[in-house]
Scaffold this active site. Structure first.
Site, PDB file in Angstrom:
ATOM      1  N   HIS A   1      -8.953 -26.637   2.668  1.00  0.00           N
ATOM      2  CA  HIS A   1      -9.355 -25.563   1.755  1.00  0.00           C
ATOM      3  C   HIS A   1      -8.402 -24.374   1.806  1.00  0.00           C
ATOM      4  O   HIS A   1      -7.581 -24.244   2.713  1.00  0.00           O
ATOM      5  CB  HIS A   1     -10.776 -25.097   2.070  1.00  0.00           C
ATOM      6  CG  HIS A   1     -10.902 -24.413   3.398  1.00  0.00           C
ATOM      7  ND1 HIS A   1     -11.154 -25.089   4.569  1.00  0.00           N
ATOM      8  CD2 HIS A   1     -10.802 -23.092   3.762  1.00  0.00           C
ATOM      9  CE1 HIS A   1     -11.207 -24.234   5.582  1.00  0.00           C
ATOM     10  NE2 HIS A   1     -10.988 -23.014   5.114  1.00  0.00           N
TER      11      HIS A   1
ATOM     12  N   ASP B   1      -7.847 -20.212   1.926  1.00  0.00           N
ATOM     13  CA  ASP B   1      -8.345 -18.866   2.212  1.00  0.00           C
ATOM     14  C   ASP B   1      -7.664 -17.923   1.230  1.00  0.00           C
ATOM     15  O   ASP B   1      -6.450 -17.695   1.309  1.00  0.00           O
ATOM     16  CB  ASP B   1      -7.969 -18.431   3.630  1.00  0.00           C
ATOM     17  CG  ASP B   1      -8.844 -19.060   4.698  1.00  0.00           C
ATOM     18  OD1 ASP B   1      -9.695 -19.899   4.369  1.00  0.00           O
ATOM     19  OD2 ASP B   1      -8.652 -18.714   5.884  1.00  0.00           O
TER      20      ASP B   1
ATOM     21  N   HIS C   1     -10.851 -13.276   1.267  1.00  0.00           N
ATOM     22  CA  HIS C   1     -11.594 -13.773   2.431  1.00  0.00           C
ATOM     23  C   HIS C   1     -11.584 -12.770   3.576  1.00  0.00           C
ATOM     24  O   HIS C   1     -12.582 -12.637   4.298  1.00  0.00           O
ATOM     25  CB  HIS C   1     -10.975 -15.107   2.869  1.00  0.00           C
ATOM     26  CG  HIS C   1     -11.711 -15.831   3.945  1.00  0.00           C
ATOM     27  ND1 HIS C   1     -13.093 -15.851   4.046  1.00  0.00           N
ATOM     28  CD2 HIS C   1     -11.252 -16.592   4.996  1.00  0.00           C
ATOM     29  CE1 HIS C   1     -13.450 -16.589   5.083  1.00  0.00           C
ATOM     30  NE2 HIS C   1     -12.358 -17.036   5.686  1.00  0.00           N
TER      31      HIS C   1
END
Length: 270
Positions: A96, A98, A102
């Protein structure tokens, strides 16, 4: 004129136009060869494409140790003639991204990452031998200097990836490697992140659960990197199939508005 005659006439005209544009494009490309080249350290054409993405489900390790995805089948083929699932998903699950948001109050969300940043030269920094001996090891400025000595300067917009060999551990407890108090896995030292800020690198990636190493209590690397507008990738897979330099990474970022990140399908082209 009969229908079939009209169809054939239209087809012939389309083929003629296609041939014209194909020939024109080829001529233009030939004329430009002397002035246009591929960006440095990007794959100039490619012979292979590797999937740098883990397949994930509710059993895939997550930072907090809870399942990152729940799937419920709403329709099935036997009863409805098609399959459809609803999903509950933690953004930071599996391979995934960031996004800057974030770890910042007002950074760019995942849908705001420029598409030009999602196709990039890939630089793989191999610390696997050291990680095999020390789970808490970190990628340091010295590792980056060694990479530069061997491969040249880090190119603009590059994704600099930490390869620790940790991807092989995703099927068991060794990926989180928790002692009950802290986790133990490699990551980027904050000074390495700060050094990369002085280059044109646009993203960093790790084959572990975090950009910071497991015992980190302050997320120093996250806070040094993400608020500058750059992004990160965690749980990247198959870096052992990538060369140290010369490959191109393609990052299929999700585009949900206001997201702090999300699972991504990522490819490496060599």
């Amino acid at each position: 004129m009969c229908d079939i005659c009209v169809m054939n006439a239209v087809k012939d005209k389309m083929l003629s136009r296609r041939s014209f544009f194909t020939a024109s494009a080829a001529a233009g490309a030939a004329a430009a060869l002397g002035t246009v080249t591929a960006p440095p350290a990007m794959a100039m054409g490619h012979g292979t494409v590797e999937d740098l993405t883990h397949t994930y489900d509710a059993e895939f390790p997550t930072y907090f140790g809870k399942p990152g995805i729940d799937m419920k089948q709403e329709f099935n083929f036997a009863d409805n003639g098609f399959n459809l699932f609803s999903m509950s998903l933690n953004e930071h699950t599996g391979t995934h991204i960031d996004a800057p948001l974030h770890f910042s109050a007002d950074g760019a969300s995942v849908d705001e990452i420029p598409v030009t940043s999602l196709v990039a030269p890939l630089c793989v920094v191999d610390i696997a031998a050291r990680a095999a001996e020390d789970a808490d090891t970190q990628l340091t400025p010295d590792d980056l200097k060694g990479w530069i000595d061997a491969n040249g300067e880090i190119p603009d917009n590059a994704c600099v990836a930490l390869y620790s060999g940790w991807g092989a551990k995703t099927g068991g407890d060794g990926f989180r490697n928790s002692d009950g108090d802290k986790m133990h896995f490699p990551g980027f030292h904050v000074e390495a992140a700060q050094m990369l800020l002085e280059t044109g690198a646009g993203s960093i990636a790790s084959d572990t659960l975090s950009l910071d190493h497991g015992p980190s209590a302050d997320f120093a690397t996250h806070y040094a990197w993400l608020p500058t507008g750059r992004f990160g990738i965690e749980n990247i897979a198959n870096l052992d199939k990538m060369p140290a330099s010369g490959a191109t990474i393609m990052i299929g970022a999700p585009k949900h508005r206001g997201g702090s990140g999300g699972p991504a399908r990522i490819f490496g082209m060599v």
